[in-house]
Design an enzyme around this catalytic site. Sequence first.
Site, PDB file in Angstrom:
ATOM      1  N   GLU A   1       0.813  -1.219   0.000  1.00  8.98           N
ATOM      2  CA  GLU A   1       0.000   0.000   0.000  1.00  8.98           C
ATOM      3  C   GLU A   1       0.847   1.269   0.000  1.00  8.98           C
ATOM      4  OE1 GLU A   1      -0.224  -2.474   2.235  1.00  8.98           O
ATOM      5  OE2 GLU A   1      -2.020  -3.513   1.541  1.00  8.98           O
TER       6      GLU A   1
ATOM      7  N   HIS B   1     -14.543  -1.743   3.037  1.00 11.22           N
ATOM      8  CA  HIS B   1     -14.661  -2.598   4.226  1.00 11.22           C
ATOM      9  C   HIS B   1     -14.375  -1.824   5.512  1.00 11.22           C
ATOM     10  CE1 HIS B   1     -14.566  -5.450   0.981  1.00 11.22           C
ATOM     11  NE2 HIS B   1     -14.610  -6.503   1.762  1.00 11.22           N
TER      12      HIS B   1
END
Lengths: 311, 277
Positions: free
Chosen positions: A55, A105
């Site tokens: 990420e 999420h």
Amino acid sequence: MTRMAATRDGYGQALLDLAGNEKVVVLEADLGKSTKSLHFRKAYPDRTISCGIGEQNMLLVGAGMAASGYIPFASTFAIFTERAFEQMRNGIARPNLAVHLCGSHGGTHTGTDGSSAQSIEDLAIFRTLPNVVVMHPCDDVSTRVLTMQLPALGTPSYMRTARNKTPVLYDGREDEIKIGKGIILTEGNDVAIVACGVLVSESLKAAESLKAEGIHATVVDMHTLKPIDGELIDTIATRCGALVTAEDHNVIGGLGSAVAEHLVANIFAPLEMVGVPDRFGESGQADEMLEVMQISAHYIALAAKKAISRK
Amino acid sequence: MTKSISDLEEIARKCRVEIVKMVHRAQAGHPGGSLSEIDLLAALYATRMRVRPDEPKWGDRDLFILSKGHASPGMYSILAEMGFISHEDLKSYRVLGGICQGHVDMKWCPGVDFSAGSLGMGLSFGMGCATAARLDGSDRRAFVMIGDGEMQEGSVWEAAMAAAHHELGNLKVILDRNRIQNDDFCEVQMRMFDIPAKWKAFGWNVKEIDGHNMTEVMEGLDFLEAPENCNGPSILIAHTIKGAGISYMENNPSFHGAAPNDEQFHQAMIELGEVEA
């Protein structure tokens, strides 16, 4: 019957709808199937950059592409955006490069994966970054519309989407949705409930139950936490004289804080904040988590009565 | 315009003078890593970078990303030498409102392509620039300079793996292997073992040079540009000396991030041939 859909599907659809703009590129960190960027990847593989499970790298690849004239949309789970916070801070927000980060999420509503996957602080941390717009829409339609407005924004953004389906509120109402403008969903003069994300529909349920008791609530979908719609807060605070905020997020630092920050500097009104009570979650179904965390419609209604009692 | 080896050495010498002046004037900053990198920057900018100093945002320019953004005096000195900024601008280093911010910043200084200062970020940014260039069908390149201590940041290896996976032949890294980081020698702080083997194992083209021997530096830059090395990302591992050119700063961890006093400054000017002993 109310249509049910997940906000992440609205994000995936928006990427496809934006594909006509050849500067739009999609960055993935091995979760495209979950964040729903996979549809774009399948249709436009040349404009999709796999960054593996990395990420930190993904966000700065986005920064380099934004600096080169592209409009990058990067997504991963909300929880994993947090490990790249400093990249977002130093490499994106500081030079004001328009990378659009989506954390799916988010919140305890994500459910059975348990606390490691339930981001309850993402909105707070990204809200602290200058130049960054922060959003948490409540249905797939508003997610799609807000995402499609991002290329014109010219600044970085963070948007939280949710894993599980929630009631769709905006079918046919696309024109009402604008970044930075809260939306009044139902009107009443006794109390104003300001909610975001999955708790918007819970707030509407709370308003229904309050109505049965003769209490009339205004419910606002505050899909944009930053910049917060202060004008609307002033309007509803004046009209109702008491407020409640509701969010599937730590009660520290998120929507409640954003509303409180505005209120204390502008207008007096009692405020009750419904949010995750500064604790981590656990495995459970989405509806169970709302009860465990004391953020379901029932708790929102209780908070509304308490806010009214403090007038 | 062709530059001879001695031309490049003179450019580097002049930059060294400016580096020492900047940190002395500010009484702060990072001379050690600026002096170790400057021969590489002088050769890169003077002979390879396709840039337009009077049009710093020219769209088809080569990009240079100083990932070790604290070594900004080195970059500012070469930007001044190339004409992106003036030598007068160098006096604004670390001064309120000055274009020469403590760490290089793309929002403040013409010719700076990335706002650095936090280690482990530049390679990823360079990968983004290289990816964009490929999508554009442009032959522009992204040159990234990283430090050896910086390689302790895990994000460097996220980027290294991803750039090789995507076969970014337009991504060129120069490693300033000066063997010293903030607190001490790298070998003390965190051993990195076989650095060339690590990069090879990540799928990169690798060459090692002496980063202060201008002939070797030019050969190293030839290597980065060679068509046979454009099948994927390449790294030039330049063995350097922290504080190179100033005797008391060389191999001295104290001068990673400290300025010389007046006496030391005078000595540096003597050593650089600016004043007579």
